[in-house]
Enzyme design. Structure first.
Site, mmCIF file in Angstrom:
data_model
loop_
_atom_site.group_PDB
_atom_site.id
_atom_site.type_symbol
_atom_site.label_atom_id
_atom_site.label_comp_id
_atom_site.label_asym_id
_atom_site.label_seq_id
_atom_site.Cartn_x
_atom_site.Cartn_y
_atom_site.Cartn_z
ATOM 1 N N ASN A 1 37.102 11.683 19.133
ATOM 2 C CA ASN A 1 36.130 10.757 19.717
ATOM 3 C C ASN A 1 36.576 10.365 21.138
ATOM 4 O OD1 ASN A 1 38.338 9.135 18.922
ATOM 5 N ND2 ASN A 1 37.010 7.357 18.742
ATOM 6 N N CYS B 1 37.951 7.832 22.623
ATOM 7 C CA CYS B 1 39.268 7.198 22.875
ATOM 8 C C CYS B 1 40.429 7.957 22.280
ATOM 9 C CB CYS B 1 39.247 5.771 22.326
ATOM 10 S SG CYS B 1 38.146 4.707 23.254
ATOM 11 N N GLU C 1 41.464 8.561 19.141
ATOM 12 C CA GLU C 1 42.141 8.195 17.896
ATOM 13 C C GLU C 1 41.527 8.829 16.664
ATOM 14 O OE1 GLU C 1 38.948 4.983 18.218
ATOM 15 O OE2 GLU C 1 40.161 6.237 19.544
#
Length: 661
Positions: free
Chosen positions: A194, A196, A198
Site C-alpha cells: 500500500n 505507506c 506497511e
C-alpha cells in the site's frame, strides 16, 4: 471515514496489477480512479512493463517504459481528490533487476515530479548478496525473461542511498523477505504494498487496518495492563473481520480476492506515550524489550481470536494450501492479523503519539490541509513541568522553537531522557525498534528513520544495511529539510513554494570585453547561429540569429536568448536553465537533431559548457585569459552576434554582416 454513508467503502489499502499491455495499463488507471474516488490508496508494481526502447510487436514501434506510464497514473490522481475528502496516494514499485531501474531511482529527484507517488525499489536477495560481495547482478527484460545487462550492485545501491538522502525517495522493500512471509503463495506472488509500505498485498487485494491506543494501556503502577489490552485485541479482530463483509467494494475483483484471504492488520499507536507513562526512555534496551513483548502478545492474541472466529464462521476460503494449512496449525479466519501503520490522522484524533514512532517534538507546529497551522504540545509535559517546579512561559516558548528539550538547562536530565524526540533518537535506534516490532508482525512495519539535515549519505547507507541485517521488510528515511514542504515542522511552518522568499538579484553588468564561441545548429526552420560569451564569473550571455532573418521565429529565438542571458547574468544555475528549454518541440523537428529553436540553443550552450577550456561542468570559470590577450569584439548591428576583426575589416559570422561591404 465512509461508515454510515451511502458510499460504504471501508478499506484504505489496495494493490492493483499493472500488466505489459495498453489494455492492462489503462484498466489499472481506470480502477485507480474508482478507488481514489472512494477514499482509498493504491499500490502498484510496474515491474511487468517492458523497458524503454524495447520492441512493441503490434506497431513495430518502441516502448516508452514504466516511468512514462507512472506519469499518467500521477496525472489521474491529481485530477481526482479522493471524493473531496482525501488526496489520492500511490505507491510505485520497481524491481531492482528491471532494465529501467536507474531511471526509476532518479525519477523523483526533482520535487515537481510524481508528487502523488511514494516510490520504493524492490530489492532481491540476489542483489543484496551482490552488494555484500561487491559483485554484479543481472538486469532482466520482463517481456522476454532474457538478461539485457549487468550492473555493479554496490554502485546501484549507492545511487539509491544518494537519492533517498536528497529527498526521501526512493524507499526500499526487501521483496524476497516479504514473499517468504506470504501466507498464500499458492494464490500468487506479492509484488507491491500500500502507499505507506506497511501492507504487502496480492494484486486486487485490499486490507482493513486498525490500531490500538497503547497510551490507554498503562495500569497506573508502571506496568502494561495486559488484561485490558487483550480485551481490546479481541474486539478489534472481530470488528475488522466484520468490516470485510459489510464493506462495499469498488470492484468485483477486489471483493473476490479480499474475501478469499480476509487479511486484516491490527497495530498500535501511542507507544511513545506508553513508554513515558512507564518511565522508560525510547532509545533504550528496555524500550525494545517492552515493544517486542507487547507486539508478541498482540500477535498471539489476535491469532487466537481469529481461530475462534474460524470455528464460528469458517476459515478464510484460501486456507487450504496456505502456510497455516501446510504447517498443520489451527484454522484461522484471517490470512494475516497484524500490521503497524503510521496512524498520522488517527493519532491526532486519539491525541496520542503516532504508530511506534518516538515523539516528533515535545511542542511543534503541524502543517495540514490548506497550509493551516496547528500548534501541538505533548499532553504530559506541561503537567510534569508544573509538578516538578520548572514550568515557565519562557521555557515553553523555547521548546516550541526547538521542538526538543535536550538542550534545555531548566529541564532535569531524567525528564529529558523520557521526552526524547525523533531527532534525539539515533537512526540505529529507529531501526532496532522497527526490527523489534517486525519480529511479531505478520505484514510489515511503517516507520520513518529520521536524520538530521547534516547527515551524510554514509549514515543512510549504514541504516539500510542494518535494516537488512535485522530482518526489516523495508525502510523509509527522511533527512530533515530535504524537501521543499514537509508535514511536521519545528520552530515554523515550511509551506514549500509559498514559504520561499524570493531574493531580488540585479544582473551583473556587461564588461567591455567578453570571450566566447559561435555554434551553428541545424533546425527545422534553417540554420541557427548561437553565440555564447563568458566573463570572469562564467557564462554571461547568449545571442542567436537565424540564417533567414525577419520571420517570427527569429524574434522568438532572440527572446529566448535574451531571457537566458538575463538568467546567466543573475547567477541562475546553468543546468536549471538548460532543463527548462531542452526538448521543447516545434512542428518541424530535425531528425536526430534539434527539436526546436529553443532546443537548439540549449544544445549549443550545453556543448559549449562541455568543450570550453575555461569552464568547469557547472558553468563557472576555471581560468580566463587576461584582458590584454583579448580582442575588442562589439555586437553586430544586424543580429546582435559577436563581430570579429580580420582581413582589414569587421564582420559577423552569425549573419554575414560586413562593415566593408
Amino acid at each position: 471515514m465512509n461508515a454510515g454513508r451511502e458510499l460504504g467503502q471501508l478499506s484504505a489499502c489496495f494493490v492493483l496489477p499493472v500488466g505489459d499491455s495498453m489494455d492492462s495499463i489503462f484498466d489499472a488507471i481506470k480502477h485507480t480512479a474508482l478507488i481514489h474516488k472512494s477514499g482509498g490508496g493504491t499500490g502498484f508494481s510496474f515491474s511487468r512493463i517492458r523497458p524503454g526502447n524495447d520492441v512493441v510487436l503490434s506497431t513495430k514501434g518502441v516502448s516508452s517504459g514504466p516511468i512514462s506510464f507512472m506519469t499518467v497514473f500521477d496525472a489521474a490522481t491529481e485530477t481526482i481528490k479522493q471524493g473531496g475528502t482525501r488526496r489520492g496516494a500511490n505507491m510505485g514499485i520497481l524491481r531492482i533487476d528491471h532494465p529501467d531501474i536507474l531511471d526509476f531511482i532518479v525519477c523523483k529527484q526533482s520535487n515537481d515530479k510524481l508528487n502523488n507517488f511514494n516510490i520504493s525499489v524492490a530489492l532481491t536477495e540476489e542483489f543484496m548478496q551482490a552488494v555484500e560481495s561487491g559483485g554484479e547482478y543481472d538486469l532482466v527484460n520482463p517481456r522476454t525473461g532474457e538478461v539485457t545487462n549487468s550492473l555493479d550492485a554496490r554502485r546501484v545501491f549507492e545511487t539509491v542511498v544518494n537519492l533517498a538522502w536528497k529527498n526521501g525517495d526512493p524507499g526500499i522493500i526487501f521483496l524476497d523477505r516479504i514473499n517468504a512471509d506470504n501466507p498464500t503463495p499458492h494464490v500468487g506472488e506479492i509484488e507491491s504494498t500500500n502507499p505507506c509500505g506497511e501492507q504487502p498485498l496480492l494484486p486486487y487485494e485490499s486490507c482493513n487496518l486498525g490500531s490500538i491506543n497503547l497510551s490507554k494501556m498503562s495500569d497506573g503502577a508502571g506496568a502494561v495492563d495486559y488484561e485490558r489490552l487483550g480485551r481490546a485485541v479481541d474486539t478489534a479482530v472481530h470488528f475488522l473481520d466484520n468490516v470485510i463483509d459489510v464493506n462495499k467494494y469498488p470492484m468485483p475483483e477486489i471483493e473476490e480476492k479480499t474475501k478469499a484471504n480476509r487479511k486484516i492488520g491490527l497495530g498500535v499507536m501511542g507507544f511513545a506515550d506508553l513508554l513515558i507513562d512507564l518511565g522508560i526512555s525510547y532509545n533504550s534496551e528496555e524500550a525494545i524489550r517492552v515493544g517486542e513483548e507487547i507486539m508478541s502478545f498482540i500477535q498471539e492474541r489476535s491469532r487466537q481470536r481469529s481461530a475462534s472466529l474460524a470455528a464460528e464462521r469458517g476459515p478464510f476460503p484460501n486456507y487450504p494450501g496456505s502456510v497455516y494449512d501446510r504447517e498443520g496449525g489451527y484454522e484461522v479466519r484471517n490470512a494475516t492479523t497484524t500490521t503497524i501503520a503510521p496512524t498520522g490522522t488517527l493519532s491526532i484524533i486519539a491525541n496520542c503519539s503516532s504508530g511506534i514512532e518516538p515523539l516528533f517534538a515535545v511542542s511543534y507546529i503541524r502543517n495540514v490541509l490548506d497550509n493551516t497551522e496547528m500548534v501541538e504540545v505533548h499532553r504530559n509535559f506541561e503537567r510534569i513541568a508544573r509538578d516538578g517546579g520548572f514550568y515557565s512561559e519562557e521555557l515553553m516558548k523555547k521548546i516550541a522553537e526547538k521542538g526538543s528539550v535536550a538542550e534545555m538547562e531548566e529541564v532535569p536530565d531524567e525528564i529529558k531522557a523520557l521526552f526524547v524526540t525523533a531527532h534525539d533518537v539515533s537512526p540505529e535506534w529507529h531501526i532496532r525498534m522497527q526490527a523489534g516490532f517486525q519480529k511479531y508482525t505478520d505484514n510489515a512495519v511503517s516507520k520513518t528513520v529520521n536524520f538530521a539535515h547534516d547527515a551524510t549519505t554514509g549514515d543512510v547507507e549504514k541504516v539500510y544495511r542494518l535494516a537488512y541485517e535485522t530482518g526489516c521488510k523495508g525502510v523509509t528515511i527522511y533527512r530533515d529539510g530535504s524537501r521543499q514542504s514537509q508535514v511536521l515542522n519545528i520552530g515554523g511552518v515550511n509551506h514549500g513554494e509559498e514559504a520561499y522568499a524570493p531574493v531580488q538579484v540585479k544582473p551583473r553588468a556587461r564588461p567591455e570585453v567578453t570571450v566566447g564561441q559561435t555554434r551553428k545548429v541545424s533546425t527545422g526552420c534553417g540554420s541557427l547561429y548561437v553565440t555564447i560569451n563568458e566573463d570572469e564569473h562564467g557564462m554571461f550571455e547568449v545571442f542567436s540569429s537565424m540564417a533567414r532573418a525577419g520571420a517570427c521565429r527569429a524574434a522568438q529565438s532572440e527572446a529566448v536568448s535574451r531571457l537566458m542571458s538575463l538568467a546567466l547574468r543573475s547567477g541562475i544555475d546553468t543546468e536549471a536553465i538548460l532543463k527548462s528549454i531542452k526538448g521543447i518541440r516545434c512542428p518541424s523537428p530535425v531528425m536526430g537533431g534539434a527539436t526546436s529553436c529553443p532546443d537548439a540553443i540549449a544544445q549549443a550552450v550545453a556543448e559549449y559548457r562541455e568543450s570550453s577550456p575555461t569552464l568547469d561542468r557547472e558553468g563557472s570559470v576555471v581560468e580566463l585569459p587576461s584582458s590584454a590577450e583579448l580582442s575588442h569584439c562589439p555586437e553586430c548591428p544586424e543580429c546582435g552576434g559577436m563581430v570579429e576583426f580580420g582581413d582589414g575589416c569587421v564582420f559577423c559570422r552569425s549573419c554575414g554582416f560586413s562593415k566593408c561591404s
